[in-house]
Design an enzyme around this catalytic site. Structure first.
Site, PDB file in Angstrom:
ATOM      1  N   ALA A 125       0.744  -1.185  -0.204  1.00 15.07           N
ATOM      2  CA  ALA A 125      -0.096   0.060   0.064  1.00 15.07           C
ATOM      3  C   ALA A 125       0.839   1.288   0.070  1.00 15.07           C
ATOM      4  CB  ALA A 125      -0.972  -0.015   1.207  1.00 15.07           C
ATOM      5  N   GLU A 128      -1.444   6.746  -3.268  1.00 11.45           N
ATOM      6  CA  GLU A 128      -2.454   7.686  -2.542  1.00 11.45           C
ATOM      7  C   GLU A 128      -3.405   8.472  -3.209  1.00 11.45           C
ATOM      8  OE1 GLU A 128       0.002   8.159   1.900  1.00 11.45           O
ATOM      9  OE2 GLU A 128      -0.505  10.032   0.489  1.00 11.45           O
ATOM     10  N   SER A 133       2.397   8.515  -9.053  1.00  5.44           N
ATOM     11  CA  SER A 133       3.686   8.171  -9.261  1.00  5.44           C
ATOM     12  C   SER A 133       4.733   9.063  -8.293  1.00  5.44           C
ATOM     13  CB  SER A 133       4.335   8.406 -10.485  1.00  5.44           C
ATOM     14  OG  SER A 133       3.558   7.676 -11.516  1.00  5.44           O
ATOM     15  N   GLU A 242       9.604  -5.616  -9.560  1.00  9.74           N
ATOM     16  CA  GLU A 242       8.156  -5.272  -9.892  1.00  9.74           C
ATOM     17  C   GLU A 242       8.038  -4.824 -11.346  1.00  9.74           C
ATOM     18  OE1 GLU A 242       4.082  -2.490  -8.884  1.00  9.74           O
ATOM     19  OE2 GLU A 242       6.173  -2.058  -7.814  1.00  9.74           O
ATOM     20  N   ARG A 268     -10.816 -18.529 -39.775  1.00  9.26           N
ATOM     21  CA  ARG A 268     -11.950 -17.705 -40.308  1.00  9.26           C
ATOM     22  C   ARG A 268     -11.835 -17.311 -41.815  1.00  9.26           C
ATOM     23  NH1 ARG A 268     -12.063 -10.905 -39.481  1.00  9.26           N
ATOM     24  NH2 ARG A 268     -14.092 -10.579 -40.536  1.00  9.26           N
ATOM     25  N   GLN A 279      -1.932 -11.122 -47.699  1.00  9.98           N
ATOM     26  CA  GLN A 279      -0.895 -10.571 -47.470  1.00  9.98           C
ATOM     27  C   GLN A 279      -0.665  -9.838 -46.290  1.00  9.98           C
ATOM     28  OE1 GLN A 279       1.311  -7.818 -50.126  1.00  9.98           O
ATOM     29  NE2 GLN A 279       2.969  -9.331 -50.313  1.00  9.98           N
ATOM     30  N   GLY A 364       5.057   2.539 -12.055  1.00  8.45           N
ATOM     31  CA  GLY A 364       5.910   3.838 -12.628  1.00  8.45           C
ATOM     32  C   GLY A 364       5.334   3.980 -14.027  1.00  8.45           C
TER      33      GLY A 364
END
Length: 379
Positions: A125, A128, A133, A242, A268, A279, A364
């Site tokens: 945590a 806020e 950032s 992270e 498809r 192409q 970030g």
């Protein structure tokens, strides 16, 4: 084709793959709609050994110095097709490392093993309302009162926020700026602590995300993680792993979208032949495959630098930005190749397209990453 993975990595990869195939994929669509997945899945992941990777054996972890073991498992967890599921099942990877590294020994031994077994949930945590950032400007304050800290403030956008048992919380214990920040471990049942309802998001639906509130919340002083006013360094040290993880999530989101588009365009039919026979379609798929491969291999290179004990701040920031850019482009093209079906909720590329956006914000933002890179290369 990569030379970075050994036999042990592949064995653990197979364990993670079986876990996803058996316990997650049959239910993931329902969990997405529900906005969360059963808590028991944490326990099953813990029993499979998937939560302990990257943590010390003394605390119940495995492979705490093996970056590629974590990469291999992260790739397989993304086969769930749900970034939200991966974010929540992995919230311990951002919430628990500071506890495992810098908390008091008795706190580490009490908290870390049950989380790695999947019996408890850990979350981080920091963010806020109005802060984003700008971590150094956080307002949640902790004031020392004898053997406790009195915490007041709030947090938002917290992954696993509604049901975590333990929260690693960034608080202000000193003056303004980064030098006045500390980390406290706050339990869910602490008087004065409460959570808001689940936040409704564009993507990552299977992840429970919430606001947290602290109102004269009394936290024992022995729950201080590391030294007082030294929390910013711990937060920043956490960011490297992270961001590497987010880079993995990005190229894997793109990989899944590419595979779905490849399969769909082969099946498809349009104007008397498979869409993959045109192409323009082939060239799109080639560009998608090329960009994904580059993003993956560069991320592997960053992981290798970390494995070698380096601190590749610039390279990891570059990897995150590049992988996220590839992810957004590939998922967009996948939806386009699906045509109208790509816009339907029953289509996996629709989910992947929505989930892609958060990756340029979390850990970030792209803009913050560019500023970080600019500083590192002295612009």
């Amino acid at each position: 084709m990569s030379a970075y993975f050994n036999e042990t990595h592949e064995q653990v990869r197979q364990t993670a793959r079986k876990f996803i195939q058996s316990h997650v994929l049959p239910h993931i669509d329902d969990w997405e709609e529900a906005g969360e997945f059963p808590r028991d899945i944490y326990r099953k992941a813990g029993e499979a050994g998937l939560l302990g990777i990257g943590f010390p054996e003394a605390l119940g972890g495995i492979g705490d110095n093996d970056i590629f073991l974590k990469v291999a498992v992260s790739e397989e967890l993304m086969r769930s097709t749900s970034g939200g599921f991966v974010a929540s099942i992995g919230s311990l990877d951002i919430g628990l490392p500071p506890v495992a590294k810098w908390a008091r020994q008795e706190v580490r031994e009490q908290i870390v093993p049950p989380v790695l077994r999947g019996e408890k949930i850990a979350a981080l945590a920091v963010t806020e309302p109005g802060g984003g950032s700008d971590v150094a400007s956080l307002k949640t304050r902790a004031v020392r009162d004898g053997d406790h800290y009195i915490v007041n403030g709030s947090k938002t956008f917290i992954t696993s926020g509604t049901r975590a048992d333990h929260y690693t919380v960034a608080v202000r214990t000193g003056g303004e700026g980064h030098a006045g920040i500390s980390l406290l471990l706050i339990d869910r049942d602490t008087p004065g602590f409460s959570t808001g309802k689940k936040l409704r998001k564009m993507g990552w639906w299977a992840s429970d995300t919430a606001e947290l509130f602290f109102e004269d919340c009394r936290v024992p002083a022995n729950r201080l993680i590391g030294a007082e006013n030294a929390g910013f360094i711990a937060i920043m040290s956490n960011f490297l792993a992270e961001r590497l993880s987010l880079s993995v999530m990005a190229y894997m989101t793109a990989q899944l979208a590419y595979e779905a588009a490849l399969d769909y365009t082969r099946q498809r039919q349009a104007f008397g032949r498979a869409v993959a026979g045109f192409q323009v379609t082939r060239h799109k798929l080639v560009d998608m495959a090329t960009q994904i491969d580059i993003a993956r291999e560069y991320t592997y290179r960053c992981a290798a630098l970390m494995q070698a004990g380096k601190n590749p701040i610039t390279q990891v920031a570059m990897a995150k930005n590049f992988s996220v850019d590839v992810c957004e482009k590939v998922t967009r093209e996948a939806v386009q190749l699906f045509g109208g079906m790509g816009y339907m909720r029953e289509s996996v590329v629709e989910r992947l397209y929505r989930d892609a956006k958060i990756l340029s914000i979390g850990g970030g933002t792209t803009e913050i990453m560019k500023e970080l890179i600019a500083k590192q290369i002295r612009l």
